[in-house]
Scaffold this motif. Structure first.
Motif, short mmCIF file in Angstrom:
data_model
loop_
_atom_site.label_atom_id
_atom_site.label_comp_id
_atom_site.label_asym_id
_atom_site.label_seq_id
_atom_site.Cartn_x
_atom_site.Cartn_y
_atom_site.Cartn_z
N ASN A 53 5.80 8.50 3.23
CA ASN A 53 6.23 7.42 2.78
C ASN A 53 7.18 7.37 1.42
OD1 ASN A 53 7.10 4.72 3.53
ND2 ASN A 53 5.15 3.69 2.25
N ARG B 25 0.56 3.99 1.32
CA ARG B 25 0.93 4.54 2.71
C ARG B 25 2.04 3.89 3.60
NH1 ARG B 25 -5.25 4.07 4.08
NH2 ARG B 25 -4.62 1.82 2.95
N THR B 26 1.98 2.31 3.50
CA THR B 26 2.73 1.85 4.24
C THR B 26 3.83 0.94 3.73
OG1 THR B 26 0.85 0.17 3.90
CG2 THR B 26 0.97 1.47 5.96
N SER C 209 7.30 -0.63 2.74
CA SER C 209 8.50 -0.31 2.94
C SER C 209 9.59 -1.30 1.96
CB SER C 209 8.82 -0.94 4.50
OG SER C 209 10.24 -0.69 4.83
N ASP D 15 0.92 -1.24 0.07
CA ASP D 15 -0.17 0.12 -0.01
C ASP D 15 1.04 1.25 -0.20
OD1 ASP D 15 -1.59 2.20 1.15
OD2 ASP D 15 -2.96 0.65 1.51
N ASP E 229 -4.38 10.55 5.16
CA ASP E 229 -3.76 9.37 4.42
C ASP E 229 -3.07 9.84 3.26
OD1 ASP E 229 -4.96 7.44 5.82
OD2 ASP E 229 -6.30 6.85 4.46
N THR F 95 0.41 10.99 4.65
CA THR F 95 0.91 9.58 5.36
C THR F 95 1.53 8.96 4.05
OG1 THR F 95 -0.65 9.20 6.72
CG2 THR F 95 0.75 7.40 6.06
#
Ligand SMILES: C[S@@+](CC[C@H](N)C(=O)[O-])C[C@H]1O[C@@H](n2cnc3c(N)ncnc32)[C@H](O)[C@@H]1O
Length: 226
Positions: free
Chosen positions: A114, A81-82, A84, A79, A107, A110
């Motif tokens: 990211n 937003r998250t 890594s 996603d 969102d 965020t």
């Protein structure tokens, strides 16, 4: 897609050192967010060794299609937003209004933060906005069709505005020699304002970014750099 990615290439040339195959001009590592079935990745890969593209999408079905189209291109499930990843990219692309899938300003910020954290110093982030509340047309109806290898597809879309969302009903008629089937879906996308994009970009650490009027789909492009 060739035309769109040609524009992206010109904008990246404006912001990044020369790139190409060879030791003196290494290829640019580029991540496309919301790569879907990989149509843009395929064009980037064709640009004579200038780009080493990678894609990210949260839908495994889309990634499966992309995997067939661009074999060997790294594809990541995540996603915006998250996610890594270990790599730090010369450029990150968030095109075609994919950003509109986010629900609210929190969102948006965020996700932008990211994405910024995945750039090299002086890396570039290109953000193509979704429609703004001023530009969206309530009741907009559109149809188009395509045909390839005996497969005919007609798509009709109808857009309703509900608050700061565009709700798009999409109906597909898909026909081949075995018959015709009908598939439909409803997409809800947020109509962020220019001020919200700029606030999000600023809060994510990109500074003050101004919308370039000329963009791939006629909605402009925010060229952000760290
Ligand atoms: C309209 S499609 C565009 C796909 C592709 N860029 C293209 O033009 O063919 C939007 C894509 O964004 C992906 N997407 C939406 N929200 C996302 C999120 N939060 N993180 C990652 N991918 C997302 C969807 O799964 C979908 O593949």
């Amino acid at each position: 897609y060739q035309h769109e990615m040609g524009l992206v290439d010109v904008v990246l040339d404006r912001h990044l050192p020369p790139a190409g195959p060879g030791k003196k001009k290494p290829a640019r590592q580029v991540l496309e967010i919301g790569c879907g079935p990989g149509l843009r990745l395929a064009v980037l890969r064709q640009m004579h060794g200038k780009y080493e593209p990678e894609g990210l999408d949260y839908d495994p079905a889309m990634l499966a299609l992309a995997r067939r189209r661009v074999r060997g291109v790294p594809l990541h499930e995540g996603d915006m937003r998250t996610f890594s990843l270990e790599t730090r990219y010369d450029a990150i692309l968030c095109l075609f209004g994919v950003i509109g899938y986010l629900k609210n300003l929190a969102d948006l910020t965020t996700a932008l933060r990211n994405m910024r954290e995945h750039l090299v110093p002086k890396g570039v982030f290109l953000l193509e906005p979704w429609l703004s509340p001023d530009a969206v047309i309530n009741g907009y109806l559109h149809a188009d069709s395509a045909c390839r290898n005996g497969l005919e597809v007609t798509r009709m879309t109808y857009t309703r505005v509900v608050g700061n969302k565009s709700r798009i009903d999409v109906h597909y008629l898909i026909g081949d020699k075995s018959g015709i089937c009908h598939v439909d879906e409803c997409r809800e996308m947020t109509l962020f304002t220019d001020e919200e994009y700029r606030t999000g970009l600023r809060d994510a650490g990109f500074g003050d970014v101004v919308l370039d009027a000329y963009g791939p789909q006629g909605r402009g492009l925010y060229p952000a750099q760290v």
